[in-house]
Design a protein around this motif. Sequence first.
Motif, PDB file in Angstrom:
ATOM      1  N   LEU A 112     -17.814  21.981  18.130  1.00  0.00           N
ATOM      2  CA  LEU A 112     -17.436  22.676  19.360  1.00  0.00           C
ATOM      3  C   LEU A 112     -16.018  23.230  19.305  1.00  0.00           C
ATOM      4  CD1 LEU A 112     -18.047  23.556  22.227  1.00  0.00           C
ATOM      5  CD2 LEU A 112     -17.417  21.254  23.004  1.00  0.00           C
ATOM      6  N   LEU A 113     -15.071  22.454  18.798  1.00  0.00           N
ATOM      7  CA  LEU A 113     -13.687  22.925  18.758  1.00  0.00           C
ATOM      8  C   LEU A 113     -13.524  24.133  17.834  1.00  0.00           C
ATOM      9  CD1 LEU A 113     -11.698  19.570  18.883  1.00  0.00           C
ATOM     10  CD2 LEU A 113     -12.248  21.152  20.741  1.00  0.00           C
ATOM     11  N   SER A 114     -14.279  24.161  16.728  1.00  0.00           N
ATOM     12  CA  SER A 114     -14.240  25.329  15.843  1.00  0.00           C
ATOM     13  C   SER A 114     -14.826  26.546  16.539  1.00  0.00           C
ATOM     14  CB  SER A 114     -15.026  25.056  14.561  1.00  0.00           C
ATOM     15  OG  SER A 114     -14.415  24.035  13.817  1.00  0.00           O
ATOM     16  N   LEU A 115     -15.862  26.331  17.336  1.00  0.00           N
ATOM     17  CA  LEU A 115     -16.503  27.425  18.057  1.00  0.00           C
ATOM     18  C   LEU A 115     -15.560  28.064  19.060  1.00  0.00           C
ATOM     19  CD1 LEU A 115     -19.300  28.879  18.630  1.00  0.00           C
ATOM     20  CD2 LEU A 115     -19.469  27.300  20.550  1.00  0.00           C
ATOM     21  N   ILE A 116     -14.882  27.256  19.852  1.00  0.00           N
ATOM     22  CA  ILE A 116     -14.068  27.810  20.944  1.00  0.00           C
ATOM     23  C   ILE A 116     -12.657  28.210  20.501  1.00  0.00           C
ATOM     24  CG2 ILE A 116     -15.394  26.540  22.666  1.00  0.00           C
ATOM     25  CD1 ILE A 116     -12.983  24.705  23.030  1.00  0.00           C
ATOM     26  N   ARG A 117     -12.301  27.924  19.264  1.00  0.00           N
ATOM     27  CA  ARG A 117     -10.967  28.248  18.758  1.00  0.00           C
ATOM     28  C   ARG A 117     -10.635  29.733  18.888  1.00  0.00           C
ATOM     29  NH1 ARG A 117     -10.821  26.330  13.155  1.00  0.00           N
ATOM     30  NH2 ARG A 117     -12.336  27.981  12.944  1.00  0.00           N
ATOM     31  N   SER A 118     -11.648  30.604  18.772  1.00  0.00           N
ATOM     32  CA  SER A 118     -11.405  32.045  18.837  1.00  0.00           C
ATOM     33  C   SER A 118     -11.426  32.596  20.266  1.00  0.00           C
ATOM     34  CB  SER A 118     -12.447  32.788  17.996  1.00  0.00           C
ATOM     35  OG  SER A 118     -13.744  32.554  18.517  1.00  0.00           O
ATOM     36  N   TYR A 119     -11.732  31.752  21.249  1.00  0.00           N
ATOM     37  CA  TYR A 119     -11.806  32.213  22.640  1.00  0.00           C
ATOM     38  C   TYR A 119     -10.421  32.425  23.215  1.00  0.00           C
ATOM     39  CZ  TYR A 119     -16.737  30.752  22.607  1.00  0.00           C
ATOM     40  OH  TYR A 119     -18.071  30.596  22.323  1.00  0.00           O
ATOM     41  N   ASP A 120     -10.338  33.273  24.204  1.00  0.00           N
ATOM     42  CA  ASP A 120      -9.094  33.503  24.933  1.00  0.00           C
ATOM     43  C   ASP A 120      -8.537  32.138  25.342  1.00  0.00           C
ATOM     44  OD1 ASP A 120      -7.142  34.104  26.890  1.00  0.00           O
ATOM     45  OD2 ASP A 120      -8.186  35.962  27.389  1.00  0.00           O
ATOM     46  N   THR A 121      -7.269  31.902  25.073  1.00  0.00           N
ATOM     47  CA  THR A 121      -6.669  30.584  25.310  1.00  0.00           C
ATOM     48  C   THR A 121      -6.803  30.121  26.757  1.00  0.00           C
ATOM     49  OG1 THR A 121      -4.499  31.610  25.579  1.00  0.00           O
ATOM     50  CG2 THR A 121      -5.026  30.733  23.414  1.00  0.00           C
ATOM     51  N   LYS A 122      -6.786  31.040  27.710  1.00  0.00           N
ATOM     52  CA  LYS A 122      -6.889  30.628  29.116  1.00  0.00           C
ATOM     53  C   LYS A 122      -8.299  30.135  29.479  1.00  0.00           C
ATOM     54  CE  LYS A 122      -7.470  35.252  31.233  1.00  0.00           C
ATOM     55  NZ  LYS A 122      -8.769  35.436  30.741  1.00  0.00           N
ATOM     56  N   ASP A 123      -9.293  30.410  28.637  1.00  0.00           N
ATOM     57  CA  ASP A 123     -10.674  30.012  28.916  1.00  0.00           C
ATOM     58  C   ASP A 123     -11.116  28.761  28.169  1.00  0.00           C
ATOM     59  OD1 ASP A 123     -10.890  32.256  30.523  1.00  0.00           O
ATOM     60  OD2 ASP A 123     -11.833  33.472  28.956  1.00  0.00           O
ATOM     61  N   ARG A 124     -10.413  28.381  27.122  1.00  0.00           N
ATOM     62  CA  ARG A 124     -10.873  27.292  26.256  1.00  0.00           C
ATOM     63  C   ARG A 124     -11.124  25.984  27.002  1.00  0.00           C
ATOM     64  NH1 ARG A 124      -6.675  28.135  21.303  1.00  0.00           N
ATOM     65  NH2 ARG A 124      -7.330  30.260  20.799  1.00  0.00           N
ATOM     66  N   SER A 125     -10.205  25.579  27.853  1.00  0.00           N
ATOM     67  CA  SER A 125     -10.381  24.296  28.555  1.00  0.00           C
ATOM     68  C   SER A 125     -11.581  24.341  29.501  1.00  0.00           C
ATOM     69  CB  SER A 125      -9.109  23.905  29.305  1.00  0.00           C
ATOM     70  OG  SER A 125      -8.815  24.845  30.314  1.00  0.00           O
ATOM     71  N   HIS A 126     -11.832  25.493  30.113  1.00  0.00           N
ATOM     72  CA  HIS A 126     -12.988  25.622  31.005  1.00  0.00           C
ATOM     73  C   HIS A 126     -14.299  25.523  30.224  1.00  0.00           C
ATOM     74  CE1 HIS A 126     -10.478  26.677  34.390  1.00  0.00           C
ATOM     75  NE2 HIS A 126      -9.944  27.681  33.718  1.00  0.00           N
ATOM     76  N   VAL A 127     -14.357  26.181  29.077  1.00  0.00           N
ATOM     77  CA  VAL A 127     -15.561  26.140  28.246  1.00  0.00           C
ATOM     78  C   VAL A 127     -15.780  24.725  27.720  1.00  0.00           C
ATOM     79  CG1 VAL A 127     -16.647  26.995  26.128  1.00  0.00           C
ATOM     80  CG2 VAL A 127     -15.404  28.583  27.628  1.00  0.00           C
ATOM     81  N   LEU A 128     -14.726  24.083  27.269  1.00  0.00           N
ATOM     82  CA  LEU A 128     -14.830  22.710  26.788  1.00  0.00           C
ATOM     83  C   LEU A 128     -15.346  21.788  27.898  1.00  0.00           C
ATOM     84  CD1 LEU A 128     -14.362  20.807  24.418  1.00  0.00           C
ATOM     85  CD2 LEU A 128     -11.999  20.556  25.171  1.00  0.00           C
ATOM     86  N   GLU A 129     -14.842  21.952  29.097  1.00  0.00           N
ATOM     87  CA  GLU A 129     -15.296  21.155  30.239  1.00  0.00           C
ATOM     88  C   GLU A 129     -16.779  21.381  30.522  1.00  0.00           C
ATOM     89  OE1 GLU A 129     -14.398  20.939  34.994  1.00  0.00           O
ATOM     90  OE2 GLU A 129     -12.717  21.377  33.654  1.00  0.00           O
ATOM     91  N   LEU A 130     -17.238  22.642  30.450  1.00  0.00           N
ATOM     92  CA  LEU A 130     -18.660  22.933  30.655  1.00  0.00           C
ATOM     93  C   LEU A 130     -19.528  22.212  29.631  1.00  0.00           C
ATOM     94  CD1 LEU A 130     -19.019  26.742  31.457  1.00  0.00           C
ATOM     95  CD2 LEU A 130     -19.538  24.817  32.931  1.00  0.00           C
ATOM     96  N   PHE A 131     -19.133  22.286  28.354  1.00  0.00           N
ATOM     97  CA  PHE A 131     -19.907  21.626  27.306  1.00  0.00           C
ATOM     98  C   PHE A 131     -19.884  20.106  27.488  1.00  0.00           C
ATOM     99  CE2 PHE A 131     -19.929  25.680  25.165  1.00  0.00           C
ATOM    100  CZ  PHE A 131     -21.098  25.657  24.415  1.00  0.00           C
ATOM    101  N   GLU A 132     -18.765  19.543  27.892  1.00  0.00           N
ATOM    102  CA  GLU A 132     -18.685  18.098  28.132  1.00  0.00           C
ATOM    103  C   GLU A 132     -19.613  17.693  29.269  1.00  0.00           C
ATOM    104  OE1 GLU A 132     -14.500  17.474  28.736  1.00  0.00           O
ATOM    105  OE2 GLU A 132     -14.112  17.233  26.592  1.00  0.00           O
ATOM    106  N   GLN A 133     -19.646  18.474  30.343  1.00  0.00           N
ATOM    107  CA  GLN A 133     -20.546  18.179  31.457  1.00  0.00           C
ATOM    108  C   GLN A 133     -21.998  18.298  31.024  1.00  0.00           C
ATOM    109  OE1 GLN A 133     -19.593  20.392  35.027  1.00  0.00           O
ATOM    110  NE2 GLN A 133     -17.413  20.020  34.743  1.00  0.00           N
ATOM    111  N   ALA A 134     -22.314  19.337  30.250  1.00  0.00           N
ATOM    112  CA  ALA A 134     -23.683  19.539  29.779  1.00  0.00           C
ATOM    113  C   ALA A 134     -24.116  18.411  28.846  1.00  0.00           C
ATOM    114  CB  ALA A 134     -23.803  20.885  29.071  1.00  0.00           C
ATOM    115  N   ALA A 135     -23.166  17.788  28.156  1.00  0.00           N
ATOM    116  CA  ALA A 135     -23.486  16.691  27.236  1.00  0.00           C
ATOM    117  C   ALA A 135     -23.743  15.384  27.966  1.00  0.00           C
ATOM    118  CB  ALA A 135     -22.353  16.506  26.226  1.00  0.00           C
ATOM    119  N   THR A 136     -23.380  15.297  29.240  1.00  0.00           N
ATOM    120  CA  THR A 136     -23.570  14.051  29.986  1.00  0.00           C
ATOM    121  C   THR A 136     -24.674  14.127  31.029  1.00  0.00           C
ATOM    122  OG1 THR A 136     -21.853  14.667  31.572  1.00  0.00           O
ATOM    123  CG2 THR A 136     -21.170  13.355  29.674  1.00  0.00           C
ATOM    124  N   LEU A 137     -25.122  15.337  31.359  1.00  0.00           N
ATOM    125  CA  LEU A 137     -26.150  15.518  32.379  1.00  0.00           C
ATOM    126  C   LEU A 137     -26.999  16.730  32.010  1.00  0.00           C
ATOM    127  CD1 LEU A 137     -27.253  14.803  35.261  1.00  0.00           C
ATOM    128  CD2 LEU A 137     -25.591  16.454  36.139  1.00  0.00           C
TER     129      LEU A 137
END
Length: 148
Positions: free
Chosen positions: A65-90
């Motif tokens: 996941l971190l390799s995937l989002i590394r190329s994303y706009d820096t202001k969006d990375r934490s939001h995308v990471l949070e979405l994937f974390e939520q999707a991994a728990t529910l």
Amino acid sequence: MFKIAKANAAVPLMPGSLNDNNQNREMLAQFSVSEAWSGDFSSGLIRLGEWSAMLHGLSAPECGLLSLIRSYDTKDRSHVLELFEQAATLCSSFCFSTTIIMPNGFRQPLFCMGESNGLEQKYSGSISGVFVFPRFKLEGASQITSRR
């Protein structure tokens, strides 16, 4: 746009919406390149298609996941990471949009829709979705080419 919801189709499939006579695919291909992707929570690997790997600046079709989002706009990375974390728990459906920023300055818009499932046991389950890369030019960027 960063959205996550319980896995539940908001719009049910209509009869005939998936048949081969549906011309929407041609219109979608005229305006974008789309490609499916999938991930396995037990291994942590995400499997991308050829275009997705290339546009994410990756040399291999599998990544974390971190390799995937590394190329994303820096202001969006934490939001995308949070979405994937939520999707991994529910088990859930999600979508996001961002911009891939490559080292050469290429800026490619990206839309992602996906869902997670099979999370009944710890460290199990999967995630899958589709990346949509619009075929329009951002200011100061090169245009995405066709797959022909």
